[in-house]
Design an enzyme around this catalytic site. Structure first.
Site, PDB file in Angstrom:
ATOM      1  N   ASP A   1      -4.497  13.146  54.444  1.00  0.00           N
ATOM      2  CA  ASP A   1      -4.108  14.529  54.158  1.00  0.00           C
ATOM      3  C   ASP A   1      -2.590  14.605  54.112  1.00  0.00           C
ATOM      4  O   ASP A   1      -1.928  14.639  55.144  1.00  0.00           O
ATOM      5  CB  ASP A   1      -4.680  15.455  55.237  1.00  0.00           C
ATOM      6  CG  ASP A   1      -4.040  16.836  55.218  1.00  0.00           C
ATOM      7  OD1 ASP A   1      -3.643  17.274  54.129  1.00  0.00           O
ATOM      8  OD2 ASP A   1      -3.945  17.455  56.291  1.00  0.00           O
TER       9      ASP A   1
ATOM     10  N   GLY B   1       0.442  16.670  53.673  1.00  0.00           N
ATOM     11  CA  GLY B   1       0.844  18.064  53.694  1.00  0.00           C
ATOM     12  C   GLY B   1       2.282  18.266  53.278  1.00  0.00           C
ATOM     13  O   GLY B   1       2.923  17.365  52.730  1.00  0.00           O
ATOM     14  N   ASN B   2       2.816  19.452  53.559  1.00  0.00           N
ATOM     15  CA  ASN B   2       4.189  19.773  53.169  1.00  0.00           C
ATOM     16  C   ASN B   2       5.228  19.083  54.038  1.00  0.00           C
ATOM     17  O   ASN B   2       6.296  18.704  53.552  1.00  0.00           O
ATOM     18  CB  ASN B   2       4.405  21.291  53.233  1.00  0.00           C
ATOM     19  CG  ASN B   2       3.664  22.025  52.129  1.00  0.00           C
ATOM     20  OD1 ASN B   2       3.845  21.738  50.957  1.00  0.00           O
ATOM     21  ND2 ASN B   2       2.815  22.967  52.507  1.00  0.00           N
ATOM     22  N   THR B   3       4.923  18.922  55.321  1.00  0.00           N
ATOM     23  CA  THR B   3       5.916  18.362  56.248  1.00  0.00           C
ATOM     24  C   THR B   3       5.473  17.075  56.918  1.00  0.00           C
ATOM     25  O   THR B   3       6.283  16.402  57.544  1.00  0.00           O
ATOM     26  CB  THR B   3       6.262  19.389  57.343  1.00  0.00           C
ATOM     27  OG1 THR B   3       5.071  19.765  58.040  1.00  0.00           O
ATOM     28  CG2 THR B   3       6.893  20.628  56.731  1.00  0.00           C
TER      29      THR B   3
ATOM     30  N   LYS C   1      -1.382  13.353  57.656  1.00  0.00           N
ATOM     31  CA  LYS C   1      -2.343  13.034  58.707  1.00  0.00           C
ATOM     32  C   LYS C   1      -3.368  12.051  58.161  1.00  0.00           C
ATOM     33  O   LYS C   1      -3.972  12.294  57.113  1.00  0.00           O
ATOM     34  CB  LYS C   1      -3.035  14.309  59.192  1.00  0.00           C
ATOM     35  CG  LYS C   1      -3.916  14.112  60.419  1.00  0.00           C
ATOM     36  CD  LYS C   1      -4.422  15.471  60.906  1.00  0.00           C
ATOM     37  CE  LYS C   1      -5.229  15.350  62.180  1.00  0.00           C
ATOM     38  NZ  LYS C   1      -5.684  16.677  62.654  1.00  0.00           N
TER      39      LYS C   1
ATOM     40  N   ASP D   1      -5.515  21.420  50.428  1.00  0.00           N
ATOM     41  CA  ASP D   1      -5.663  21.693  51.859  1.00  0.00           C
ATOM     42  C   ASP D   1      -6.602  22.872  52.090  1.00  0.00           C
ATOM     43  O   ASP D   1      -7.428  22.847  53.016  1.00  0.00           O
ATOM     44  CB  ASP D   1      -4.299  21.948  52.503  1.00  0.00           C
ATOM     45  CG  ASP D   1      -3.473  23.012  51.777  1.00  0.00           C
ATOM     46  OD1 ASP D   1      -3.805  23.351  50.618  1.00  0.00           O
ATOM     47  OD2 ASP D   1      -2.493  23.501  52.367  1.00  0.00           O
TER      48      ASP D   1
ATOM     49  N   ASP E   1      -5.265  28.573  58.277  1.00  0.00           N
ATOM     50  CA  ASP E   1      -4.535  27.313  58.401  1.00  0.00           C
ATOM     51  C   ASP E   1      -3.064  27.659  58.618  1.00  0.00           C
ATOM     52  O   ASP E   1      -2.385  28.151  57.711  1.00  0.00           O
ATOM     53  CB  ASP E   1      -4.728  26.474  57.141  1.00  0.00           C
ATOM     54  CG  ASP E   1      -4.193  25.049  57.298  1.00  0.00           C
ATOM     55  OD1 ASP E   1      -3.481  24.788  58.290  1.00  0.00           O
ATOM     56  OD2 ASP E   1      -4.496  24.203  56.430  1.00  0.00           O
TER      57      ASP E   1
ATOM     58  N   THR F   1       3.374  25.368  57.505  1.00  0.00           N
ATOM     59  CA  THR F   1       4.562  25.855  56.809  1.00  0.00           C
ATOM     60  C   THR F   1       4.286  27.221  56.192  1.00  0.00           C
ATOM     61  O   THR F   1       5.102  28.136  56.242  1.00  0.00           O
ATOM     62  CB  THR F   1       4.976  24.861  55.712  1.00  0.00           C
ATOM     63  OG1 THR F   1       5.164  23.562  56.294  1.00  0.00           O
ATOM     64  CG2 THR F   1       6.257  25.304  55.041  1.00  0.00           C
TER      65      THR F   1
END
Length: 280
Positions: A43, A45-47, A50, A132, A153, A156
């Site tokens: 996964d 993500g933006n930052t 995982k 996501d 969720d 960010t």
């Protein structure tokens, strides 16, 4: 013989769809519970990224990487016997990692809105729907089938998505997350300092730092609670899931009953992977 007995027992059911859904779940448990190779769900993500390992439906381990690179994947593949993978990203995918997964594993699924999944997407612009949000909704669907579910969720951005009891993704809202709110106040003003959620959070701020913190945290909490109340009044019974990096911090401040699951998105990815296993 066991599957024949199951079908015979349920063939008179008024809702054959539910019967086949139960049969599918039984097949998933039977087929994958004893498999030797693990599934890997990535996964991005933006930052952070995982990475979770599953033995069938059982979460074995997960780890967060600030910046996942090819050496991290090489290490995971060398330390674990992995058979299939699913790769989801809300930004530009890492083609080097993607190619490695295709080369080294039996199968690799790249998630998109076109990917077959145990959920119907009613969103008007599915091509703009983040992976996501899709994965978290599938995770909630599998945890609470045939329920109206609100999936929050908190990262960010905070997404609040509605899944109805028929398994349809209806839509949702997107609002700035805690970090984004703090940074926006600092970046778009001349004198407001950059702070975070750590510290005193009074109802009424007594200095500039607590005024910002109270405004951001209490404001987001009130926004989420208000949305839960409005949706409940509109559709009736509602189950609320919360996931994401800020979920624990926010959930304990929200009055409504909430199921917290930091791994909801990873579980959803794994479910989509299993759903597509025969056709990847």
């Amino acid at each position: 013989m066991e599957w024949i007995c199951f079908i015979e027992k349920n063939k008179t059911s008024k809702n054959l769809k539910n019967t086949y859904k139960k049969l599918y779940n039984l097949l998933v448990f039977s087929t994958f519970a004893t498999q030797m190779k693990l599934n890997i769900a990535i996964d991005q993500g933006n930052t952070a990224t995982k990475v979770s390992l599953f033995d069938g439906l059982t979460l074995v381990s997960n780890k967060k990487y600030k910046a996942l690179n090819i050496s991290d994947i090489e290490q995971l593949l060398s330390e674990n016997e992995i058979g299939v993978a699913i790769y989801s990203s809300v930004q530009k995918r890492n083609e080097e990692i993607e190619n490695l997964l295709h080369e080294r594993l039996d199968k690799c699924l790249i998630l998109s809105y076109k990917t077959p999944m145990p959920m119907t997407i009613d969103y008007a612009t599915p091509h703009t729907l983040g992976n996501d949000r899709i994965a978290a909704a599938v995770g909630a669907l599998c945890e609470m089938p045939e329920k109206n579910v609100l999936i929050i969720d908190a990262g960010t951005a905070v997404t609040l998505d509605l899944l109805n009891k028929k398994g349809h993704f209806v839509g949702g809202n997107i609002t700035p997350g805690l970090r984004t709110r703090f940074e926006s106040l600092h970046n778009f003003t001349d004198k407001l300092p950059l702070i975070d959620e750590d510290g005193d959070i009074p109802l009424i701020g007594y200095d500039t730092s607590t005024a910002i913190r109270a405004g951001v945290v209490n404001g987001l909490v009130s926004e989420i609670e208000g949305y839960i109340d409005c949706v409940t009044k509109e559709i009736g019974d509602l189950t609320v899931f919360m996931t994401g990096g800020d979920s624990q911090f926010l959930a304990k401040r929200i009055k409504s009953p909430i199921f917290g699951d930091e791994n909801l998105l990873s579980k959803g990815l794994n479910r989509i992977l299993l759903y597509n296993n025969e056709s990847i």
